[in-house]
Design a protein around this motif. Sequence first.
Motif, PDB file in Angstrom:
ATOM      1  N   UNK A 123      49.971  -5.118  56.342  1.00 39.29           N
ATOM      2  CA  UNK A 123      49.935  -3.656  56.445  1.00 39.29           C
ATOM      3  C   UNK A 123      48.562  -3.150  56.022  1.00 39.29           C
ATOM      4  N   UNK A 124      48.300  -3.109  54.740  1.00 41.00           N
ATOM      5  CA  UNK A 124      46.992  -2.664  54.257  1.00 41.00           C
ATOM      6  C   UNK A 124      46.663  -3.417  52.973  1.00 41.00           C
ATOM      7  N   UNK A 158      35.161  -4.755  56.544  1.00 41.21           N
ATOM      8  CA  UNK A 158      36.288  -3.832  56.658  1.00 41.21           C
ATOM      9  C   UNK A 158      37.297  -4.054  55.540  1.00 41.21           C
ATOM     10  N   UNK A 159      37.505  -5.313  55.172  1.00 39.30           N
ATOM     11  CA  UNK A 159      38.425  -5.609  54.065  1.00 39.30           C
ATOM     12  C   UNK A 159      37.891  -5.024  52.765  1.00 39.30           C
ATOM     13  N   UNK A 184      31.603   0.928  67.670  1.00 38.11           N
ATOM     14  CA  UNK A 184      32.141   0.170  68.806  1.00 38.11           C
ATOM     15  C   UNK A 184      32.602  -1.228  68.388  1.00 38.11           C
ATOM     16  N   UNK A 185      32.005  -1.773  67.335  1.00 33.99           N
ATOM     17  CA  UNK A 185      32.474  -3.063  66.827  1.00 33.99           C
ATOM     18  C   UNK A 185      33.860  -2.924  66.205  1.00 33.99           C
ATOM     19  N   UNK A 186      34.153  -1.723  65.692  1.00 33.19           N
ATOM     20  CA  UNK A 186      35.467  -1.475  65.113  1.00 33.19           C
ATOM     21  C   UNK A 186      36.447  -1.006  66.180  1.00 33.19           C
ATOM     22  N   UNK A 187      36.023  -0.058  66.976  1.00 34.90           N
ATOM     23  CA  UNK A 187      36.868   0.546  68.007  1.00 34.90           C
ATOM     24  C   UNK A 187      36.127   1.674  68.681  1.00 34.90           C
ATOM     25  N   UNK A 188      36.174   2.853  68.055  1.00 39.36           N
ATOM     26  CA  UNK A 188      35.467   4.006  68.611  1.00 39.36           C
ATOM     27  C   UNK A 188      35.307   5.065  67.537  1.00 39.36           C
ATOM     28  N   UNK A 189      34.359   5.971  67.772  1.00 38.19           N
ATOM     29  CA  UNK A 189      34.072   7.047  66.838  1.00 38.19           C
ATOM     30  C   UNK A 189      35.169   8.097  66.854  1.00 38.19           C
ATOM     31  N   UNK A 190      35.235   8.841  65.765  1.00 32.92           N
ATOM     32  CA  UNK A 190      36.090  10.020  65.684  1.00 32.92           C
ATOM     33  C   UNK A 190      35.233  11.260  65.963  1.00 32.92           C
ATOM     34  N   UNK A 191      35.550  11.967  67.014  1.00 31.01           N
ATOM     35  CA  UNK A 191      34.814  13.181  67.346  1.00 31.01           C
ATOM     36  C   UNK A 191      35.370  14.361  66.548  1.00 31.01           C
ATOM     37  N   UNK A 385      38.290   6.562  62.257  1.00 36.31           N
ATOM     38  CA  UNK A 385      39.594   6.774  61.632  1.00 36.31           C
ATOM     39  C   UNK A 385      40.129   5.475  61.032  1.00 36.31           C
ATOM     40  N   UNK A 386      40.857   5.609  59.924  1.00 33.64           N
ATOM     41  CA  UNK A 386      41.410   4.439  59.260  1.00 33.64           C
ATOM     42  C   UNK A 386      42.394   3.688  60.150  1.00 33.64           C
ATOM     43  N   UNK A 387      43.148   4.378  60.979  1.00 33.58           N
ATOM     44  CA  UNK A 387      44.069   3.681  61.884  1.00 33.58           C
ATOM     45  C   UNK A 387      43.319   2.663  62.725  1.00 33.58           C
ATOM     46  N   UNK A 388      42.127   3.045  63.203  1.00 34.79           N
ATOM     47  CA  UNK A 388      41.319   2.159  64.050  1.00 34.79           C
ATOM     48  C   UNK A 388      40.759   1.012  63.216  1.00 34.79           C
ATOM     49  N   UNK A 389      40.337   1.302  61.979  1.00 32.42           N
ATOM     50  CA  UNK A 389      39.807   0.257  61.107  1.00 32.42           C
ATOM     51  C   UNK A 389      40.888  -0.774  60.789  1.00 32.42           C
ATOM     52  N   UNK A 390      42.071  -0.312  60.384  1.00 33.62           N
ATOM     53  CA  UNK A 390      43.137  -1.255  60.034  1.00 33.62           C
ATOM     54  C   UNK A 390      43.579  -2.074  61.244  1.00 33.62           C
ATOM     55  N   UNK A 391      43.615  -1.453  62.405  1.00 35.12           N
ATOM     56  CA  UNK A 391      43.974  -2.186  63.618  1.00 35.12           C
ATOM     57  C   UNK A 391      42.980  -3.324  63.872  1.00 35.12           C
TER      58      UNK A 391
END
Length: 405
Positions: A123-124, A158-159, A184-191, A385-391
């Motif tokens: 989970x986290x 990230x950990x 982009x290495x994580x996912x995408x930016x939050x606008x 966003x943290x959702x993207x980081x944790x994913x």
Amino acid sequence: MFQADRRDVACLPINLAPPKEQAPSRLVRVPDPDRQDMQFPDIWLRDNCRCEECYLPQTLSRLPQLWNNLDTNVRVLRQSVDVDQEVFFIEWSDGHASQYPFSWLRERDFSPENRERYLSDSYRPEKKLWSGRDFERIRKVFYYEELITCDSKLQEWLHNLAVYGVALIKEAPIEMDVLRKLSNRIGFMRRTTYGDEFSVRAQPGASNYAYLAAPLPLHTDMPYFEYLPGVTMLHTLEQSESPGGVNLLTDAFFVAELMRERYPEQFRVLCQTPVDWADIGSDGDLKFHNIWRAPVINLDAEGRCVRINHSIPQRDSHFSVPLEQVRPWYEAMARFVGMAQEHSCGFKTTPGDVLTFDNLRLVHGRTGYDDTDRNVRHILGAFVDWDIVYSRLRVLRHAASPGGP
């Protein structure tokens, strides 16, 4: 789940009524030759049947048909175990038959140890709280090129960011696309209303307090958003050569836990008094009027800190609470701000540094600095966003351990 690093600070729910007494679950015992027997509620096993009528493998999700007319009184008629294949079989009172691989059941065992393992590993990661005087010990440095090219270093960054809420990246190029490449290495930016990225430097007629050279007090970014940007990334392009421009950071979860222990009534006030946060203005051609009402300290269902809202310039003059709640809030808030300053740390980034931190947890600021044509401080910022980081963290962890869940 949260624990103070080197300082065991109590972290108990406040004013939570004891749960109402409930009927005991009907438990199914699954004998396991390799470990202690497992126990599962019968209704949970029926809900999680793995057959093709109940489960869609390509989406890794249950099908909804059972819930169209769920019989919560369903019972186990017969059960058996295939020891060689390590499969558990059940025949149900509703005429259905299910089978469960032992490996699948072991991952979902309801034992306290297994539940804790899942919450911390899948989970986290468990957060470790810290005071400013611990910063040099807990601070971790990463290097930009490694994060761009190496998945194991990306996972480590990230950990560490999830555990301690802060990490410093060094040796990034002085280019405008650094934060986009990291995002982009994580996912995408939050606008946000300030765009994908924002530029922090002294500006005449500034539309945001951060664009002034004056001291910037400790704060969280954008508390006026219901969906608060999770991770802040600040890339130093130019740094003021004046003594000012020093970054300030405080683990506000640490401060909140100290308040919970030492000043429980003021902690309760900051958890339960809604505050009006607002940002009204324009950025370029975009006009905005953002408002969100929430307490300074936000707790989850188990009483743990999950979000801090704090920004003196962006706390609205509207305070939509009963009169008798106003002064106690100010007294509690003065305590919180004083403790946040007491437990802060300070350091100055250099060109090529990228400071990354948890915007839901840490409050940050900087000292004032001299701003002239020959003494410029220029920081480029962005959010993820943290959702993207944790994913991304889970994907990286599973790729490194393909045998995992």
